[in-house]
Write an enzyme that holds these catalytic residues in place. Structure first.
Site, PDB file in Angstrom:
ATOM      1  N   HIS A   1       0.721  -1.156  -0.137  1.00 34.95           N
ATOM      2  CA  HIS A   1       0.060   0.117   0.066  1.00 34.95           C
ATOM      3  C   HIS A   1       0.929   1.131   0.012  1.00 34.95           C
ATOM      4  O   HIS A   1       0.712   2.252  -0.630  1.00 34.95           O
ATOM      5  CB  HIS A   1      -1.005  -0.050   1.199  1.00 34.95           C
ATOM      6  CG  HIS A   1      -1.634   1.366   1.353  1.00 34.95           C
ATOM      7  ND1 HIS A   1      -2.997   1.473   1.022  1.00 34.95           N
ATOM      8  CD2 HIS A   1      -1.190   2.438   1.994  1.00 34.95           C
ATOM      9  CE1 HIS A   1      -3.221   2.971   1.574  1.00 34.95           C
ATOM     10  NE2 HIS A   1      -2.265   3.339   2.171  1.00 34.95           N
ATOM     11  N   GLU A   2       1.919   1.292   1.008  1.00 38.03           N
ATOM     12  CA  GLU A   2       2.605   2.378   1.130  1.00 38.03           C
ATOM     13  C   GLU A   2       3.663   2.573  -0.408  1.00 38.03           C
ATOM     14  O   GLU A   2       3.685   3.783  -0.771  1.00 38.03           O
ATOM     15  CB  GLU A   2       3.672   2.416   2.149  1.00 38.03           C
ATOM     16  CG  GLU A   2       3.045   2.371   3.675  1.00 38.03           C
ATOM     17  CD  GLU A   2       2.197   3.574   3.782  1.00 38.03           C
ATOM     18  OE1 GLU A   2       2.586   4.626   3.278  1.00 38.03           O
ATOM     19  OE2 GLU A   2       1.468   3.527   4.747  1.00 38.03           O
TER      20      GLU A   2
ATOM     21  N   HIS B   1       1.573   4.499  -3.098  1.00 40.32           N
ATOM     22  CA  HIS B   1       1.701   5.900  -3.231  1.00 40.32           C
ATOM     23  C   HIS B   1       2.715   6.248  -3.946  1.00 40.32           C
ATOM     24  O   HIS B   1       2.493   7.135  -4.805  1.00 40.32           O
ATOM     25  CB  HIS B   1       1.788   6.433  -1.572  1.00 40.32           C
ATOM     26  CG  HIS B   1       0.532   6.223  -0.710  1.00 40.32           C
ATOM     27  ND1 HIS B   1      -0.853   6.871  -1.340  1.00 40.32           N
ATOM     28  CD2 HIS B   1       0.316   5.813   0.378  1.00 40.32           C
ATOM     29  CE1 HIS B   1      -1.384   6.478  -0.421  1.00 40.32           C
ATOM     30  NE2 HIS B   1      -1.315   5.985   0.693  1.00 40.32           N
TER      31      HIS B   1
ATOM     32  N   GLU C   1      -5.736   7.271  -0.993  1.00 40.11           N
ATOM     33  CA  GLU C   1      -5.764   6.048  -0.076  1.00 40.11           C
ATOM     34  C   GLU C   1      -6.395   4.888  -0.694  1.00 40.11           C
ATOM     35  O   GLU C   1      -6.093   3.814  -0.847  1.00 40.11           O
ATOM     36  CB  GLU C   1      -6.351   6.215   1.430  1.00 40.11           C
ATOM     37  CG  GLU C   1      -5.557   7.136   2.133  1.00 40.11           C
ATOM     38  CD  GLU C   1      -4.026   6.592   2.129  1.00 40.11           C
ATOM     39  OE1 GLU C   1      -3.936   5.541   2.530  1.00 40.11           O
ATOM     40  OE2 GLU C   1      -3.014   7.381   2.234  1.00 40.11           O
TER      41      GLU C   1
ATOM     42  N   ASP D   1      -4.772   1.436  -1.991  1.00 44.60           N
ATOM     43  CA  ASP D   1      -5.463  -0.070  -1.453  1.00 44.60           C
ATOM     44  C   ASP D   1      -5.792  -0.855  -2.657  1.00 44.60           C
ATOM     45  O   ASP D   1      -5.391  -1.742  -2.751  1.00 44.60           O
ATOM     46  CB  ASP D   1      -6.687   0.230  -0.821  1.00 44.60           C
ATOM     47  CG  ASP D   1      -6.555   0.499   0.440  1.00 44.60           C
ATOM     48  OD1 ASP D   1      -5.467   0.552   1.113  1.00 44.60           O
ATOM     49  OD2 ASP D   1      -7.744   1.090   1.115  1.00 44.60           O
TER      50      ASP D   1
END
Length: 462
Positions: free
Chosen positions: A297-298, A301, A376, A380
């Site tokens: 997930h990080e 970004h 976000e 995801d």
């Protein structure tokens, strides 16, 4: 720019009630947040687990989560009143001009003559302001750490460590503030009406420098970074980074558990050299693939350009702020209404200008929250496409449980305050299908796994 100069002349009106306007902005913002907080508090009084989570979260955990949310809401209510009273008294009794005179007197009495002048006085003024602010924030900081967080099992910090952290933070402020503030003021003084261009470049460069020195000089003052041990987790993270062509340089574990049971994972660094940091609490209470899902997930970004976009937006925001500051920097009526009749210190003008800009900042914050929630969902979905759907969903639920995070929210409160979607929204977007209770695991002293849902390891925002 001619437009900015005309605007400056228009806003510099004798006897304009700037002080009343700023206090009015502050009170309006306080009452708006109070209204939203009241709406959220009604949600926190619910006793039934949200339908989406009824198979994953026990009634006991939900009750604890609601109790923690109500405790935090009450704390924010009273700390908000405390802060508002400080602000009003601060302005009403003209603390700023008195503090400016105090800084000047200190320099005259104790500093060599070569340190006289606006820049030196501004540095002493700001440092004095910081010390006063720290003193007034002590009651709420102590209560938050040693009463609120302690009651719900989150605080791991001792009184000695807490005091040491405060001293270190103050030390860093005293070391970093003088050169940064001196550069800021020198640029404004030496570059005329076009100072905002140069100031913008200065701040952008400063951000790059801070990104570089933070892990080397600042972070080690508060936490210990250790290389992640060889094993399945390290191999999995390295494989993920390689697959995404993420320029991973070092993989660290940070001892976040010495202060708090909350956990996190993040990355930082220059575009060609990145560091990944994982909290020890996240590793201890998550399965290996759940940790990898968090990092997927990080890194999403980064891969989707969110970090670059946010950096670009922040630069545009800085440029807009500095441009508007040029409108107020010589506003005689603004200075006069706050007790500065004969001198117009640049740093004071910037502080007052920031208060005038308050309503605009609220709108920007609202817009940034909307954008952040969109990012976000995209991150995801990125992790989902990598095959971490179930692992990410379990990790989100587990961290929610372990962190006693709010499991439902009033829509108005969430829109205004939350930079991340609430759990139920994220699970719906992931098309999560219930598989039963999801609970945190940690190793017991005898080496066997035990269930832990009462103490926290998660993060409010992932």
């Amino acid at each position: 720019m001619e437009f900015l100069q005309r605007l400056a002349r228009f806003l510099d009106r004798p006897l304009f009630p700037w002080k009343k306007l700023i206090i009015g902005f502050s009170l309006a913002n306080y009452f708006i947040e109070g209204f939203l907080g009241y709406r959220q508090y009604q949600v926190l009084k619910k006793t039934k687990v949200p339908k989406v989570l009824e198979h994953e979260v026990s009634q006991e955990v939900f009750d604890k989560s609601q109790a923690y949310g109500r405790a935090k809401a009450k704390f924010e209510f009273f700390s908000g009143i405390y802060g508002q009273i400080q602000n009003i008294l601060f302005y009403q009794f003209d603390v700023l001009p008195k503090l400016w005179s105090f800084a000047g007197n200190l320099l005259v009495r104790f500093a060599p003559a070569r340190f006289s002048g606006e820049i030196s006085q501004s540095i002493v003024f700001v440092l004095s302001f910081v010390v006063i602010s720290q003193i007034f924030s002590l009651p709420t900081s102590l209560y938050h750490t040693f009463v609120l967080e302690e009651k719900f099992g989150f605080n791991k910090s001792s009184a000695k460590l807490w005091i040491t952290d405060k001293i270190k933070s103050l030390f860093l402020t005293f070391v970093l503030t003088p050169p940064i503030l001196a550069g800021f003021l020198a640029i404004v003084k030496e570059t005329g009406n076009q100072f905002f261009y140069y100031l913008w470049v200065f701040v952008a460069g400063l951000q790059v420098v801070m990104i570089t020195i933070y892990p080397i000089f600042i972070l080690p003052l508060f936490n210990k970074l250790s290389p992640l041990e060889e094993g399945e987790l390290k191999s999995s993270v390295e494989d993920l980074a390689k697959k995404l062509k993420f320029p991973l340089s070092e993989l660290h574990v940070i001892d976040g558990s010495k202060r708090s049971a909350h956990s996190n994972a993040y990355f930082f660094g220059m575009p060609w050299k990145k560091h990944i940091v994982i909290y020890d609490t996240l590793i201890e209470k998550s399965e290996t693939q759940e940790v990898v899902a968090v990092l997927a997930h990080e890194l999403g970004h980064w891969k989707l350009g969110h970090t670059t976009n946010l950096f670009g937006i922040s630069q545009a925001h800085f440029f807009a702020i500095f441009s508007l500051f040029s409108v107020f920097i010589n506003n005689n009526s603004l200075y006069a209404d706050f007790g500065f009749h004969t001198v117009h210190p640049i740093i004071v003008g910037f502080l007052l200008f920031s208060d005038v800009l308050g309503p605009t900042d609220t709108l920007i914050k609202l817009g940034m929250n909307v954008l952040s929630r969109k990012f976000e969902f995209q991150a995801d979905e990125f992790a989902n496409k990598l095959g971490y759907n179930a692992e990410l969903a379990r990790s989100l639920i587990k961290l929610q449980i372990q962190n006693l995070s709010t499991m439902d929210a009033d829509w108005m409160f969430a829109t205004y305050h939350f930079s991340h979607p609430i759990l139920t929204e994220r699970l719906k977007a992931l098309n999560w299908q219930s598989t039963g209770k999801v609970e945190g695991k940690e190793k017991a002293k005898d080496g066997e796994e035990k269930i832990d849902v009462a103490t926290a390891t998660g993060r409010d925002e992932l």
